[in-house]
Design an enzyme around this catalytic site. Structure first.
Site, PDB file in Angstrom:
ATOM      1  N   LYS A 135       3.949  -5.278   0.510  1.00 26.66           N
ATOM      2  CA  LYS A 135       3.693  -5.232   1.748  1.00 26.66           C
ATOM      3  C   LYS A 135       4.504  -4.240   2.223  1.00 26.66           C
ATOM      4  CE  LYS A 135       4.072 -10.038   2.891  1.00 26.66           C
ATOM      5  NZ  LYS A 135       4.385  -9.954   1.394  1.00 26.66           N
ATOM      6  N   LYS A 150       9.206  -7.564  11.025  1.00 33.25           N
ATOM      7  CA  LYS A 150       9.165  -8.568  10.657  1.00 33.25           C
ATOM      8  C   LYS A 150       9.674  -9.927  10.715  1.00 33.25           C
ATOM      9  CE  LYS A 150       8.783  -9.750   6.078  1.00 33.25           C
ATOM     10  NZ  LYS A 150       8.216  -9.980   4.935  1.00 33.25           N
ATOM     11  N   GLU A 156       4.686  -7.611   9.551  1.00 30.49           N
ATOM     12  CA  GLU A 156       4.636  -8.405   8.160  1.00 30.49           C
ATOM     13  C   GLU A 156       4.906  -9.473   7.937  1.00 30.49           C
ATOM     14  OE1 GLU A 156       7.092  -7.369   4.151  1.00 30.49           O
ATOM     15  OE2 GLU A 156       7.449  -5.812   5.269  1.00 30.49           O
ATOM     16  N   GLY A 157       3.845 -10.195   7.150  1.00 24.01           N
ATOM     17  CA  GLY A 157       4.185 -11.315   7.046  1.00 24.01           C
ATOM     18  C   GLY A 157       5.139 -11.697   5.451  1.00 24.01           C
ATOM     19  N   ALA A 158       5.159 -13.386   5.280  1.00 28.28           N
ATOM     20  CA  ALA A 158       6.194 -13.284   4.293  1.00 28.28           C
ATOM     21  C   ALA A 158       5.551 -14.372   3.120  1.00 28.28           C
ATOM     22  CB  ALA A 158       7.249 -14.566   4.993  1.00 28.28           C
ATOM     23  N   PRO A 193      -1.222   3.857  -5.503  1.00 28.31           N
ATOM     24  CA  PRO A 193      -0.226   3.891  -7.089  1.00 28.31           C
ATOM     25  C   PRO A 193       0.520   3.105  -7.521  1.00 28.31           C
ATOM     26  CG  PRO A 193       0.035   6.545  -6.316  1.00 28.31           C
ATOM     27  CD  PRO A 193      -0.403   5.363  -4.648  1.00 28.31           C
ATOM     28  N   LYS A 194       0.866   2.376  -8.518  1.00 22.70           N
ATOM     29  CA  LYS A 194       1.987   2.637  -8.947  1.00 22.70           C
ATOM     30  C   LYS A 194       2.368   3.393  -9.350  1.00 22.70           C
ATOM     31  CE  LYS A 194       4.719  -0.537 -12.575  1.00 22.70           C
ATOM     32  NZ  LYS A 194       3.709  -1.328 -13.737  1.00 22.70           N
TER      33      LYS A 194
END
EC number: 6.3.3.3
Length: 234
Positions: free
Chosen positions: A16, A38, A116-118, A205-206
């Site tokens: 995230k 956040k 952004e969540g947790a 991508p990774k």
């Protein structure tokens, strides 16, 4: 008030923060007035001798955001467990009114805001009383769902989508994070799109360790998140 999106994950550690940084960077780099928020961070880090929300700090640095880190995060907890448990152990009272007030204050200063969540959707913020999905409902904003591409993602992703729909929370897009180019990943993505009915997707991508270099990471952000497609989410 800002046009806002809530970045939610199908699970913890799905990326995230990376995706929030990417979306924030693309908007900021194209001269849009954007910030990220956040609300609650557990597993904070020490930065300049202060317990700091590492996720918010990463987004701030990678997206070149010009905002005080203290305004980008309401609560920072030390232990890397669910926020409700970390708060109980550290004797911190998490107040939803403060979270809502801080969100509204930041929203009033920007044209675009990424929240952004947790962890995942049903992570408790206050035991038995307040969950991540309650926060999304209080903010009255749609979500972007970040998920994996590998084994297990069909189940996790589709269950999250189903529950979001039950709650009446709009889903603007799915971001598939950590893509390595395997055919089974492509198949997973196709199946999730078919089951969920969500056509707007991004694939990130990774990345290898060298992409900790800021300029390389920002280059990948630009490739994965075309600014016009990002704007259409709001």
């Amino acid at each position: 008030m800002a046009k806002s999106l809530f970045i939610i994950g199908s699970d913890t550690d799905v990326g995230k923060t990376m995706i929030t940084a990417g979306l924030s960077y693309v908007l900021n780099n194209n001269d849009y007035n954007v910030c990220s928020y956040k609300p609650v961070q557990s597993g904070g880090i020490y930065y300049n001798n202060m317990l700091t929300a590492g996720d918010a700090l990463f987004v701030k640095n990678m997206a070149d955001l010009n905002e005080d880190i203290a305004k980008m995060n309401s609560y920072c907890l030390k232990e890397a467990v669910s926020p409700h448990r970390a708060a109980e152990k550290e004797q911190v009272v998490l107040a939803k009114d403060r979270i809502i007030s801080d969100y509204q204050a930041l929203s009033g200063e920007y044209d675009y805001l990424l929240v952004e969540g947790a962890g995942g959707l049903i992570v408790p913020i206050i035991r038995d009383r307040y969950y991540i999905y309650n926060m999304i409902q209080d903010f009255e904003i749609p979500v972007v769902l970040v998920t994996r591409t590998g084994v297990g993602t069909i189940n996790h992703t589709c269950l999250t989508v189903s529950y979001l729909k039950q709650l009446g929370i709009p889903i603007k897009a799915i971001v598939f994070n950590g893509y390595e180019g395997h055919d089974y990943e492509d198949d997973n993505i196709d199946i999730i799109k078919e089951i969920s009915g969500i056509d707007t997707t991004f694939v990130f991508p990774k990345l290898s360790e060298e992409y900790k270099i800021k300029e390389l990471l920002q280059y990948e952000f630009e490739k994965a998140f075309p600014v016009q497609k990002v704007l259409e989410l709001f």
